[in-house]
Structure formats: structure tokens, C-alpha cells
Design a protein around this motif. Structure first.
Motif, mmCIF file in Angstrom:
data_model
loop_
_atom_site.group_PDB
_atom_site.id
_atom_site.type_symbol
_atom_site.label_atom_id
_atom_site.label_comp_id
_atom_site.label_asym_id
_atom_site.label_seq_id
_atom_site.Cartn_x
_atom_site.Cartn_y
_atom_site.Cartn_z
ATOM 1 N N THR A 6 0.889 -1.174 -0.029
ATOM 2 C CA THR A 6 0.057 0.071 -0.160
ATOM 3 C C THR A 6 1.040 1.333 0.050
ATOM 4 O O THR A 6 1.836 1.404 0.701
ATOM 5 C CB THR A 6 -0.968 0.024 1.175
ATOM 6 O OG1 THR A 6 -1.641 -1.192 1.169
ATOM 7 C CG2 THR A 6 -1.816 1.239 1.191
ATOM 8 N N PHE A 7 0.584 2.129 -0.780
ATOM 9 C CA PHE A 7 1.232 3.440 -0.990
ATOM 10 C C PHE A 7 0.221 4.414 -0.832
ATOM 11 O O PHE A 7 -0.826 4.622 -1.363
ATOM 12 C CB PHE A 7 2.004 3.704 -2.258
ATOM 13 C CG PHE A 7 2.810 2.468 -2.637
ATOM 14 C CD1 PHE A 7 4.311 2.769 -2.374
ATOM 15 C CD2 PHE A 7 2.425 1.281 -3.218
ATOM 16 C CE1 PHE A 7 5.142 1.763 -2.744
ATOM 17 C CE2 PHE A 7 3.282 0.373 -3.657
ATOM 18 C CZ PHE A 7 4.786 0.491 -3.281
ATOM 19 N N CYS A 8 0.557 5.564 0.043
ATOM 20 C CA CYS A 8 -0.568 6.935 0.187
ATOM 21 C C CYS A 8 0.149 7.916 -0.528
ATOM 22 O O CYS A 8 1.359 8.410 -0.256
ATOM 23 C CB CYS A 8 -0.708 7.119 1.567
ATOM 24 S SG CYS A 8 -1.684 8.807 1.735
ATOM 25 N N THR A 9 -0.187 8.189 -1.748
ATOM 26 C CA THR A 9 0.353 9.188 -2.395
ATOM 27 C C THR A 9 0.191 10.584 -2.536
ATOM 28 O O THR A 9 0.581 11.590 -2.994
ATOM 29 C CB THR A 9 0.651 8.735 -3.907
ATOM 30 O OG1 THR A 9 -0.823 8.701 -4.423
ATOM 31 C CG2 THR A 9 1.147 7.356 -4.101
ATOM 32 N N ARG A 10 -1.342 10.902 -1.980
ATOM 33 C CA ARG A 10 -1.828 12.109 -1.956
ATOM 34 C C ARG A 10 -2.047 12.841 -3.227
ATOM 35 O O ARG A 10 -2.026 14.126 -3.503
ATOM 36 C CB ARG A 10 -1.039 13.010 -0.977
ATOM 37 C CG ARG A 10 -1.171 12.569 0.455
ATOM 38 C CD ARG A 10 -0.411 13.726 1.386
ATOM 39 N NE ARG A 10 -0.330 13.182 2.882
ATOM 40 C CZ ARG A 10 -1.255 13.552 3.739
ATOM 41 N NH1 ARG A 10 -2.238 14.007 3.217
ATOM 42 N NH2 ARG A 10 -1.199 13.051 4.824
ATOM 43 N N SER A 11 -1.854 11.943 -4.261
ATOM 44 C CA SER A 11 -2.100 12.366 -5.962
ATOM 45 C C SER A 11 -0.894 13.189 -6.034
ATOM 46 O O SER A 11 -0.919 13.949 -6.998
ATOM 47 C CB SER A 11 -3.370 12.983 -6.141
ATOM 48 O OG SER A 11 -4.398 12.135 -5.771
ATOM 49 N N ASP A 12 0.084 13.066 -5.472
ATOM 50 C CA ASP A 12 1.513 13.785 -5.611
ATOM 51 C C ASP A 12 2.113 13.041 -6.845
ATOM 52 O O ASP A 12 2.437 11.932 -6.646
ATOM 53 C CB ASP A 12 2.305 13.713 -4.653
ATOM 54 C CG ASP A 12 3.660 14.359 -4.618
ATOM 55 O OD1 ASP A 12 4.247 14.549 -5.885
ATOM 56 O OD2 ASP A 12 4.009 15.367 -4.082
ATOM 57 N N PRO A 13 2.371 13.659 -8.155
ATOM 58 C CA PRO A 13 2.849 12.935 -9.197
ATOM 59 C C PRO A 13 4.304 12.319 -8.888
ATOM 60 O O PRO A 13 4.548 11.427 -9.292
ATOM 61 C CB PRO A 13 3.058 14.004 -10.492
ATOM 62 C CG PRO A 13 2.080 15.147 -9.876
ATOM 63 C CD PRO A 13 1.869 15.105 -8.295
ATOM 64 N N ALA A 14 5.137 13.096 -7.910
ATOM 65 C CA ALA A 14 6.244 12.494 -7.796
ATOM 66 C C ALA A 14 6.491 11.352 -6.795
ATOM 67 O O ALA A 14 7.039 10.193 -6.864
ATOM 68 C CB ALA A 14 7.341 13.636 -7.050
ATOM 69 N N LEU A 15 5.434 11.214 -6.012
ATOM 70 C CA LEU A 15 5.122 10.047 -5.108
ATOM 71 C C LEU A 15 4.776 8.861 -5.894
ATOM 72 O O LEU A 15 5.114 7.698 -5.687
ATOM 73 C CB LEU A 15 4.333 10.233 -3.868
ATOM 74 C CG LEU A 15 5.004 11.278 -2.804
ATOM 75 C CD1 LEU A 15 4.023 11.443 -1.889
ATOM 76 C CD2 LEU A 15 6.224 10.757 -2.239
ATOM 77 N N GLU A 16 3.820 9.253 -6.619
ATOM 78 C CA GLU A 16 3.154 8.282 -7.711
ATOM 79 C C GLU A 16 4.325 7.687 -8.507
ATOM 80 O O GLU A 16 4.341 6.189 -8.602
ATOM 81 C CB GLU A 16 2.160 8.746 -8.552
ATOM 82 C CG GLU A 16 0.767 9.420 -7.593
ATOM 83 C CD GLU A 16 -0.356 9.818 -8.742
ATOM 84 O OE1 GLU A 16 -1.442 9.846 -8.174
ATOM 85 O OE2 GLU A 16 0.043 10.208 -9.870
ATOM 86 N N GLN A 17 5.361 8.455 -8.994
ATOM 87 C CA GLN A 17 5.970 8.113 -9.857
ATOM 88 C C GLN A 17 7.247 6.937 -9.184
ATOM 89 O O GLN A 17 7.502 6.241 -9.887
ATOM 90 C CB GLN A 17 7.050 9.160 -10.773
ATOM 91 C CG GLN A 17 7.791 8.551 -11.698
ATOM 92 C CD GLN A 17 7.190 8.096 -12.902
ATOM 93 O OE1 GLN A 17 6.292 8.537 -13.491
ATOM 94 N NE2 GLN A 17 7.390 6.727 -13.266
#
Length: 342
Positions: free
Chosen positions: A99-110
Motif C-alpha cells: 500500500t502506498f499513500c501518494t496524496r495524488s502527488d505525481p512525484a510520489l506516484e512515479q
């Protein structure tokens, strides 16, 4: 060679969701499945000679890991059933969920995508805690993808969302069947798709029962207990108050309970109330709150099964679907039949 029956085939024959098939055939305890539905699933599986077990082969070289990306985990109570539903369904196939919580941040998603691609994992479930339309970044095309509680306008990926319109209809019908006709609806914010759909369901049920909608009783009350309390105080203080209230969520319903007590009224003797979401407190309210269950556990299970099925030889065009899973009515003690003195 005859094609082996899949969970999708069983679901289609039984007339239920793939998640329901998984719950029944894997013997998941405490699953909200009626005896009639359970019987239909078992009969469909027997008819198709469906075999349980490793029904989702994964190509050699792929790690049995699925990435679950959430845009948030703390603003609502909905993250837990997403995580647990995905985890439990995956475990049935010896698959782990990261599980990853990315907050829809493009950098975290990538960063998460890069990790999952480098590890040659099975794929990604892209989840939103609020049902909404999204635009999936192109970076996600590197692995098989399923959308959970969100969807794209152009169906590039399979997606699953709750049936909020039918849920609003079912909640309102529960009040109508109890004899209520002067029914108020506390709506959510109109920018929220679920709020729009639940109001549509409310209006459809009212129309079906030939009950006129008093527009002064359809009021946006936000999300909170306070919003529900303030709105309910205004509604219950009208010269001709409603006899029942359908609330967008359980928190508003909790506010309605407060308002009733402040005005010396009783639930459900003086005012019937139904909520939506089935939060943990709903069953412990006094009286226990009738409400609608958001099928987040079943939705997450469907997403996992759909992702695993992406490695089968199924027609890819058929997989590009937006599935809606129905919300279940939980009848407790907050609705009473309308009497002449009510």
C-alpha cells in the motif's frame, strides 16, 4: 481445449458481482451475502464446473505483489475496508498487497510506479477515497491497472464504484414503505458525485411512490455532525416539519439525533432517520441507526480479482468496464411506521 470457467463467468450466470462470487466461493466469514444469493452462486459454479484454487495464473517472472495506491488515508474511515478487502482477496491467491499513500502527488506516484515496475509486480490498483472521475497519468500504463472508487471518462482501464444512485433510491424507499411522504433530504456538496447520485435516487423513489418533493426540504448540509444538527433544527422547527429525513451520510444523521433531543423529540417516534455509510458508531447510536453500507470491501476484492484476471486470455475490450456494486440497506431502529398522530 475447452476454456476453463472463470469467476467472471460464474458472476454473470448468477447475476451478481465478481466480488460476491469471491466472498461465497472462498468462504469468507461474516460476508454480507443472503442465503438466496449464496445458493445462486454455488449453483452457477457447479453448472460451469468452476474450480477453485489458483484461478488466476500469473506469468513466470512476475512477483506475486500488487500495488494499492491511495490518494489519502486519514480524511474518511473508508481507507481501511479498501486495504483489508484488497489484502484478503489477494491472500486467497497467495498474493501480497503493498500500500502506498501518494496524496495524488505525481512525484510520489512515479516513485511507487518505478519500484513496482522494477520488482516486476502483477499490477496496480489506483484508488480514491471519494468517488470521482480521474485522469490517470500516463506513467501508470507501465503495468496492468484497475481503478477503485474512481473512473475515467474514456474507459481505458476497468473500474469499480458504488451504486450511489440505487443506494439513494433504496434508502428513500425504506422511508416511503414505512408510510412517510413528507421526507427531507440532507444532501452532500454538489461537487461530490455521490451526493448528486444519491439525490437522484431520492427523487426517483419519491416519484415512484407519487410523493411530491417539497424543495424546501432538500437542503445541502455539508458532511458534518454540526451541519446535520443545524439543518435538522431548522427542518424540525418548521410549521409543517418532515416526518422523516434521509441524510447523505451517518454524520449528518448523528446531528439529526442531537437536534431531536434538543427539541424534546424522539427517534423514531417523532421523526424517522436514515443515514448512509454505516460508520462504526451507527450501530451503537440510541436508537441504532438504519443506514446504507458502502461496499468498499467488495469493491476492493473485485479490483484485485479483475487485476489478476488481466493475465488470462479474456477479451481486453470486455474488461474495459465501469462496474457498480450495490449498497446494502441495514435496517435497525431509527425508522418507524407513520401513524395518524405523527
Amino acid at each position: 481445449m475447452e476454456k476453463r470457467a472463470t469467476m467472471v463467468d460464474v458472476a454473470e450466470l448468477a447475476g451478481v458481482s465478481q466480488a460476491t462470487v469471491s466472498l461465497v466461493l472462498n468462504g469468507v466469514p461474516n460476508a454480507r451475502v443472503s442465503k438466496a444469493t449464496r445458493r445462486r452462486v454455488i449453483e452457477a459454479a457447479e453448472t460451469l464446473s468452476y474450480r477453485r484454487g489458483k484461478a488466476h495464473p500469473v506469468p513466470e517472472g512476475r512477483k506475486r505483489v500488487i500495488g494499492l495506491m491511495l490518494d489519502e488515508v486519514s480524511t474518511t474511515p473508508f481507507a481501511t475496508p479498501f486495504i483489508e478487502g484488497a489484502r484478503d482477496e489477494a491472500a486467497l491467491q497467495d498474493v501480497t498487497v503493498a500500500t502506498f499513500c501518494t496524496r495524488s502527488d505525481p512525484a510520489l506516484e512515479q516513485a511507487a510506479i518505478d519500484l513496482l515496475v522494477s520488482q516486476k509486480t502483477i499490477g496496480i490498483i489506483y484508488a480514491s477515497l471519494i468517488t470521482r472521475q480521474v485522469t490517470v497519468p500516463e506513467a501508470f500504463s507501465e503495468l496492468p491497472l484497475v481503478l477503485l472508487n474512481c473512473y475515467e471518462r474514456k474507459l481505458r482501464y476497468p473500474s469499480v464504484v458504488p451504486g450511489d444512485l440505487v443506494g439513494g433510491y433504496t434508502a428513500t424507499r425504506a422511508l416511503l414503505r414505512a408510510g412517510h411522504r413528507r421526507i427531507a433530504h440532507m444532501t452532500g456538496e454538489i461537487i461530490v458525485e455521490a451526493a448528486v447520485d444519491r439525490e437522484k435516487g431520492f427523487r426517483q423513489a419519491m416519484a415512484e411512490f407519487n410523493a411530491p418533493v417539497d424543495e424546501s426540504l432538500v437542503i445541502q448540509a455539508g458532511w458534518t455532525i454540526r451541519g446535520g444538527r443545524e439543518t435538522a433544527l431548522a427542518l424540525m422547527s418548521l410549521p409543517e416539519p418532515p416526518t422523516a429525513i434521509f441524510c447523505f451520510n451517518d454524520r449528518m444523521a448523528m446531528g439529526c439525533y442531537d437536534a431531536a433531543r434538543m427539541l424534546g423529540l424522539s427517534v423514531p417516534e417523532d421523526i424517522s432517520i436514515i443515514g448512509f455509510d454505516d460508520e462504526d458508531l451507527a450501530a451503537n447510536m440510541e436508537p441504532p441507526l438504519s443506514t446504507m453500507v458502502l461496499p468498499h470491501d467488495e469493491m476492493a476484492r473485485w479490483a484485485v480479482a479483475e487485476l489478476l484476471d488481466s493475465y488470462n486470455d479474456a477479451d481486453q475490450d470486455e474488461r474495459l468496464q465501469k462496474v457498480k456494486i450495490e449498497c446494502e440497506l441495514i435496517e435497525r431502529s431509527s425508522i418507524a411506521p407513520l401513524t395518524p398522530d405523527t
